[in-house]
Structures are given as structure tokens and as C-alpha cells.
Scaffold this active site. Structure first.
Site, PDB file in Angstrom:
ATOM      1  N   SER A 133       0.842  -1.199   0.000  1.00  0.00           N
ATOM      2  CA  SER A 133       0.000   0.000   0.000  1.00  0.00           C
ATOM      3  C   SER A 133       0.873   1.242   0.000  1.00  0.00           C
ATOM      4  O   SER A 133       2.027   1.212   0.468  1.00  0.00           O
ATOM      5  CB  SER A 133      -0.900   0.013   1.240  1.00  0.00           C
ATOM      6  OG  SER A 133      -1.570   1.250   1.378  1.00  0.00           O
ATOM      7  N   TYR A 169      -3.198  -0.705  10.301  1.00  0.00           N
ATOM      8  CA  TYR A 169      -3.135  -1.033   8.868  1.00  0.00           C
ATOM      9  C   TYR A 169      -1.805  -0.592   8.263  1.00  0.00           C
ATOM     10  O   TYR A 169      -1.129  -1.362   7.575  1.00  0.00           O
ATOM     11  CB  TYR A 169      -4.304  -0.364   8.141  1.00  0.00           C
ATOM     12  CG  TYR A 169      -4.315  -0.592   6.645  1.00  0.00           C
ATOM     13  CD1 TYR A 169      -4.822  -1.767   6.105  1.00  0.00           C
ATOM     14  CD2 TYR A 169      -3.827   0.373   5.773  1.00  0.00           C
ATOM     15  CE1 TYR A 169      -4.848  -1.988   4.739  1.00  0.00           C
ATOM     16  CE2 TYR A 169      -3.838   0.174   4.404  1.00  0.00           C
ATOM     17  CZ  TYR A 169      -4.346  -1.002   3.885  1.00  0.00           C
ATOM     18  OH  TYR A 169      -4.354  -1.208   2.529  1.00  0.00           O
TER      19      TYR A 169
END
Length: 679
Positions: A556, A569
Site C-alpha cells: 500500500s 493497517y
């Protein structure tokens, strides 16, 4: 355009015959019909023949798969036939007999159909018929089985002369409804499509009954103690352990996709005393050995042998197989023969376990296994009433290295970039993973669709084309046992694994003080721990194969960018990102490349965003959830929304063959976020 009645009848007959493996095998055999149609140029009636074209399959035959020829021109070829030594020249002459544009290329069996004086002709490869055709005293047995209703035709390579031979046999035996072609198959004919089909089935069923009534009980000999089939669970565990090593052997010349079969037919054959002798004789029917090579590689150890011993022995036998195949080529090759195509086996038999078969794609690998099952059935039938006597080795070579067969291979389209590669994608039941699976299959890969939601995984596998393209596995990536089971399923389905995409993920958007230890553990278990476990299992398979490989992490932008209220996350994505670097260094010596993709703002179609993450992020940024994709796009340099397909494009770019010397790289797919630029 209205379908000609004879064509409609021909297609119906072809589908019925081709859908039953007792009648013929996949893409085996051909059917034809003759009739009158109007010549669009002169308006006069013209006699035509419709015949299954080269490479088609009877069970799925369409009108476009038929070659359409003018009978007057086809029959006129007899007058210019230069003789059996030059019969291959006649294949090109069929093109000058075609009627109109379109249709399939005429096959080498066109003469058989056109020269036989019957309106309808079937040429098939039923196991029962080939058993008589490959029996040592097949001519005598044919007469005993059929009397004068079916005539024996000695072996001759398919071609124009065989068509003349069969035509002469029919003319000389007016009561005959067909013939047994020595070493090959059957041909039947009739005045109507119904009669032709009835005659084909009569030959097949009569031969089946003859073999059953006359045959001895154990044509393959007694069961050898210790060679019986392992229990199913143990058998498949052993097969999965062997599969990567066997695929490595079969891929020495070029990469191959694998297929595994543990049917009762195969296991019983390998448990019997005569299987080494019969396997060494090889297959006989041309359709069989073109798919399976002249003979298989057979492991000569019982299933109780230690795994390491079995692997070592397979390696020794493979070296011997390659030497023997090269010697076979040298014995028979002529100065103008095509170059040797490769010396690896297409079929590997493991007593007590089953059969591995290989090909350029899953369908080819599966069909090779199906053909060897046909060959086992043929051996059983021939040995039951006589002894199995396939055509001589020199004739097999003439077929395998036939100039016409070589030309057919050269007409095949170029392989796609990911052809022969087997991919496993986690989280592939939706969103980014689904898009990646679709792109990989489109580029030629076989894909294992892995997802926690088994129904979603199954739906995606079906979208991708079913088991010859993709299979589904239900897997929780936090479970070592389920991951191991997923890889076992992968190697049994396709022979091995070459490309793994760590995509499974989850996200809970919370600030530090609201993030519980459970939130932290859940996200790290699925993404950091899960991708570690998947990569570890992938590396085991890839190292065993020795074919290199690719591991791709879908990380990500958050792996390098400190976004708000996102501690768990973002931290786990940073963990994944560093795994890429660590594994790139460690696995490089095995030819395994490890790279990453850093997406951002993939809202549309995303499983994570649909599961509540979108609402959470929209709240953080103060925008309506339905506008979140637009919001992300506007904060990028390119002002473009990122879609799952864009991430899939990056995965293909990393694995499609152009970046062969790239490892340890992270590719941003975020439409440009300056704060996430890699340094």
C-alpha cells in the site's frame, strides 16, 4: 443462412458420438456427410462433402469447424495421385477442392471420407476397436467378432493411400458396414446419417461384448504385493509432495503445466505384474502417442519407498528416459526430419499414487492423461483376448515427426506471455484479487483463486473459465494448515506453482487510542503473518521445482506514507513492504523474484472498502462515502481514480517477462502521491 439438412444431421451425430469417451477421445476421429447444394455462381446443383476439419473436436463441433469440399474435384485427385511415396503432397491439393470461403482446414483424413463411396462416413478411436486393431492376431479376431460385416485393413499411416485402401475394401465387400484399421481405429459408413451412426455403434458395442465374453479375467496379471493403491488421503498427500519434482523433470526442455489422475483404471494397471512390460511397449493409436509420446516414464518403486528415495529414483529414470528418447530419434531421423522437439516425458506413472501428465496448458496436460487412460484400456482389451502388439517404433516415429504434423504445430498461435505459469492469488474472491486473477488468466496463466469466502472464490474460478483455467480454494491465510492445503490443491490441479500474489487483506481505520490489541493482531495476522506464511509455502514449492518464480505483495501507499488514524493497517503494510526486500535477497539464488505493488485509493470494486473501510475513511476525510474515490483522485498528481484493474496491470508488468532482472522493487499505483514517492 439456413443450415443444410445434411450438415444439421452431421453435427447432431458428431455431438452424440463425441460426447461419449467410449466412442472416441477428445479431438479424435472425424465424421462426414455428402450432399447436393446450389452453386452460388452457376445456380446449378453441386455435390459437396462436409467433414470435420483439422484439430476440431466431435463433441463440440460447429458448422464453422467443418471443411467443405467439392466432390468432383476431390475424386479427381485420384488421377493425379503420385503414389504412396509422395502422398503427403496430396494434403496441399485439398485446398484446391474447397467450396467457398471460410470453414476449417481439411485434415489428413479427408481422403478417407471423400473416396469411400458412401454418403456418410465416421472414423473413430474407440478403446474396444483399437484393442482389436492392436492385438497380435487382430485380423483373425476381427473376423471372429464380426464375420464379413466388418473388414480388417492392415496398418497404414493416415493419408491419401489409406483412403484408397478403405474405398477398395468397401467396394470389394458390399455387405460390410465398416472396417477395423490395424493399429489405429475404426471406420464405418451408411446411406444416411442415422445408419452411419448405427453402424459405428454396432462396431463399438460388438467389440466391447466380444472382449468381455472372450477375455481372461486378469489381462494385466496378478496384483504385486506392495504396489496396491495407497488410501485416498495418503495417496493425494504423496502426489502433492511429488508433483513439483515431477513437473521439474517434465519441464527440462520447456516449462509445462501438469495434471494428476488417480482413477481406478490407472491405479489397477500400476498394481499389476505386467505393467512395466506393457508401458515399455508404448501406445499405438496415432492420436494416443502424439499426445503421450511413444511411452511413459514409470517409477519402479512401491509407494512405501521413502519420499526422498522416490525423488532420487525419478531423477535417475528421467536421465535414462532422455537418453533413450534421443537414441530413438537418432535411429529413425532422416536428413529432412524436423528437429527433435524435446526428450522429456509427457506421462509419468507412479505405482500406488497415480499418473502425472503434462502439456503446454492445462487442457493439453489433462487430455494427455485421458489418452493414456485410453491406451491402458486398449492394452487391457488386447491382452485379454491376445497380446498387445502396437505398431513398430519406426512407424511411430514417422507419425511423430511427420512433416505434416510439424506444419500443423507451426500454425499454432504464439503462446501468451504467462503461458505454462501457475499462479495462486490470495483474496481473489473480490476486488483487486479478482482483477489480478482475470488479468493473469487473460495472459495465459492458470490461476488458483484463494479466498476466505469459498463461494466468492468458486464464482471467480467459474468466471475465469473453469478447471482448465482456474480452480478455487477456501483458505484462511492465518492458518498454516489451510495454506499448506491450498498449495497441495494447486500442485494437484496444475502440477506446481510459479507465481504467488499476496493480496488478502483487511483494514480497520482507527486512531491510536481507539485501536485495540485485537484490532492490531487481526490486521497483522492476516497481512503480515499471512503473507509470510503464504510466501514460505510458495518458496518450498518453487525451490523444489527449480523453475524460478515470482512472489508479488500487494502492499500500500500507506507502507511509506503516514496517513491519519491508521496505525494498525499502515504498520502491517510497512511489514509487508520490508518482507519484499528481505525475500528478494534470500530467494534470488533460486531464481525467485519478489516485488511489491503499492496501490492507493482503490475504492470501486474493493472488498476492503465495501466492508466498512470506505465509510471509516470517508468520515476521517469528511466526504460522502460515494464520493471517496473522487476525493482520492483529486488529491493525486494525475487526478485519476485508481481501479482494481490498474493494480492488476502492475502485477502483470512485474511478472509478464519484460522485467526479468528486477527484484525487490515496489511499484506505486496511486495516480501520483508525492508524499509516498520511494526514496
Amino acid at each position: 443462412m439456413t443450415t443444410h439438412p445434411e450438415v444439421a444431421a452431421l453435427l447432431g451425430r458428431s455431438h452424440r458420438l463425441g460426447s461419449d469417451p467410449r466412442h472416441t477421445n477428445y479431438a479424435g476421429g472425424n465424421t462426414s456427410a455428402k450432399g447436393t447444394a446450389t452453386d452460388p455462381v452457376t445456380g446449378d446443383d453441386v455435390e459437396l462433402m462436409w467433414v470435420k476439419g483439422s484439430g476440431g473436436d466431435l463433441g463440440t463441433l460447429t458448422e464453422g469447424g467443418l471443411a467443405v469440399l467439392r466432390l468432383d474435384r476431390l475424386r479427381a485427385l485420384v488421377e493425379v495421385y503420385p503414389g504412396v511415396e509422395r502422398e503427403d503432397e496430396m494434403a496441399g491439393a485439398f485446398d484446391y477442392c474447397l467450396h467457398g470461403r471460410g470453414g476449417a482446414a481439411p485434415s489428413i483424413d479427408t481422403a478417407m471420407h471423400g473416396l469411400v463411396d458412401a454418403p456418410h462416413v465416421d472414423h473413430l478411436h474407440p478403446d474396444s476397436g483399437i484393442a482389436l486393431a492392436c492385438a497380435a492376431d487382430g485380423e483373425k479376431l476381427t473376423a471372429e467378432c464380426f464375420g464379413d460385416s466388418v473388414v480388417w485393413v492392415p496398418w497404414r499411416r493416415p493419408g491419401f493411400q489409406l483412403g484408397l485402401d478403405i474405398a477398395a475394401v468397401k467396394a470389394a465387400h458390399p455387405r460390410a458396414v465398416g472396417c477395423i484399421l490395424g493399429g489405429h481405429g475404426i471406420t464405418a459408413w451408411g446411406d444416411s446419417s442415422e445408419e452411419c451412426e448405427r453402424n459405428s455403434l454396432h462396431i463399438i458395442r460388438t467389440a466391447e461384448a466380444f472382449l468381455a465374453e472372450r477375455g481372461k479375467a486378469e489381462p494385466f496379471g496378478p496384483v504385486v504385493e506392495g504396489y496396491e493403491a495407497l488410501p485416498e488421503a495418503e495417496r493425494r498427500e504423496r502426489a502433492a509432495a511429488l508433483a513439483p519434482y515431477v513437473r521439474a523433470l517434465a519441464s527440462q526442455d520447456r516449462p509445462q503445466v501438469g495434471h494428476f489422475t488417480d482413477s481406478e483404471v490407472v491405479l489397477d494397471f500400476l498394481a499389476r505384474a505386467e505393467h512395466p512390460r506393457l508401458a515399455a511397449l508404448g501406445t499405438s493409436c496415432p492420436d494416443h502417442f502424439l499426445r503421450t509420446k511413444v511411452r511413459p516414464l514409470v517409477l519402479d518403486l512401491p509407494p512405501s519407498a521413502p519420499l526422498e528415495e522416490a525423488i532420487a529414483r525419478l531423477t535417475e529414470l528421467h536421465a535414462e528416459y532422455r537418453e533413450e528418447y534421443a537414441a530413438y530419434y537418432r535411429r529413425h531421423a532422416l536428413p529432412d526430419s524436423p528437429a527433435m522437439r524435446g526428450a522429456d516425458p509427457a506421462v509419468v506413472l507412479v505405482p500406488g499414487v497415480g499418473m502425472f501428465s503434462f502439456g503446454k496448458d492445462k487442457q493439453t496436460a489433462r487430455v494427455a492423461g485421458e489418452f493414456y487412460v485410453n491406451a491402458v484400456n486398449v492394452m487391457r482389451g488386447a491382452e485379454a483376448v491376445s497380446s498387445y502388439a502396437p505398431i513398430e517404433e519406426a512407424e511411430k516415429f514417422r507419425i511423430e515427426y511427420w512433416a505434416l504434423e510439424e506444419a500443423k504445430l507451426r500454425r499454432m498461435p504464439a503462446p501468451k506471455p504467462l503461458a505454462t505459469r501457475v499462479a495462486l492469488v490470495t483474496g481473489a474472491g473480490s476486488g483487486i484479487g479478482r482483477a489480478i486473477a482475470h488479468r493473469l488468466v487473460a495472459e495465459g496463466a492458470c490461476v488458483v483463486v484463494a479466498d476466505l469466502n469459498g463461494d466468492n472464490a468458486a464464482a471467480v474460478a467459474e468466471e475465469l473459465g473453469g478447471p482448465d483455467k482456474a480452480v478455487a480454494v477456501t483458505v484462511d491465510v492465518t492458518s498454516e494448515e489451510q495454506i499448506a492445503a491450498a498449495f497441495r490443491a494447486a500442485v494437484l490441479a496444475f502440477g506446481g506453482v510459479d507465481l504467488v500474489v499476496n493480496n488478502a487483506g483487511i483494514s480497520l481505520s482507527k486512531p491510536l487510542l481507539e485501536t485495540s490489541a485485537k484490532d492490531w493482531d487481526l490486521q497483522h495476522d492476516i497481512m503480515a503473518r499471512g503473507s509470510f506464511l503464504v510466501s514460505r509455502e510458495a518458496a518450498r514449492v518453487m525451490i523444489a521445482q527449480g523453475l524460478g518464480g515470482d512472489i508479488v505483495y500487494i502492499a500500500s501507499k500507506n507502507a511509506v506514507f503516514a496517513g491519519p488514524d491508521n496505525i494498525a493497517y499502515s504498520a502491517t503494510k510497512a511489514d509487508q513492504a520490508h518482507q519484499v526486500r528481505l525475500l528478494a535477497v534470500e530467494l534470488g539464488e533460486h531464481g525467485i523474484r519478489v516485488n511489491g505493488v503499492n496501490p492507493d485509493g482503490v475504492v470501486r470494486g474493493s472488498g476492503i472498502f465495501a466492508g466498512g473501510w470506505g465509510a471509516q475513511r470517508a468520515a476521517v476525510y469528511g466526504v460522502p462515502e460515494e464520493k471517496l474515490g473522487e476525493f482520492y483522485a483529486q488529491r493525486t498528481i494525475l487526478k485519476r481514480e485508481v481501479l482494481p484493474e490498474h493494480v492488476a496491470n502492475a502485477v502483470f508488468a512485474l511478472t509478464g517477462g519484460d522485467l526479468t532482472h528486477t527484484t525487490g522493487l515496489h511499484v506505486p499505483v496511486d495516480a501520483g502521491v508525492a508524499a509516498a514517492f520511494l526514496r
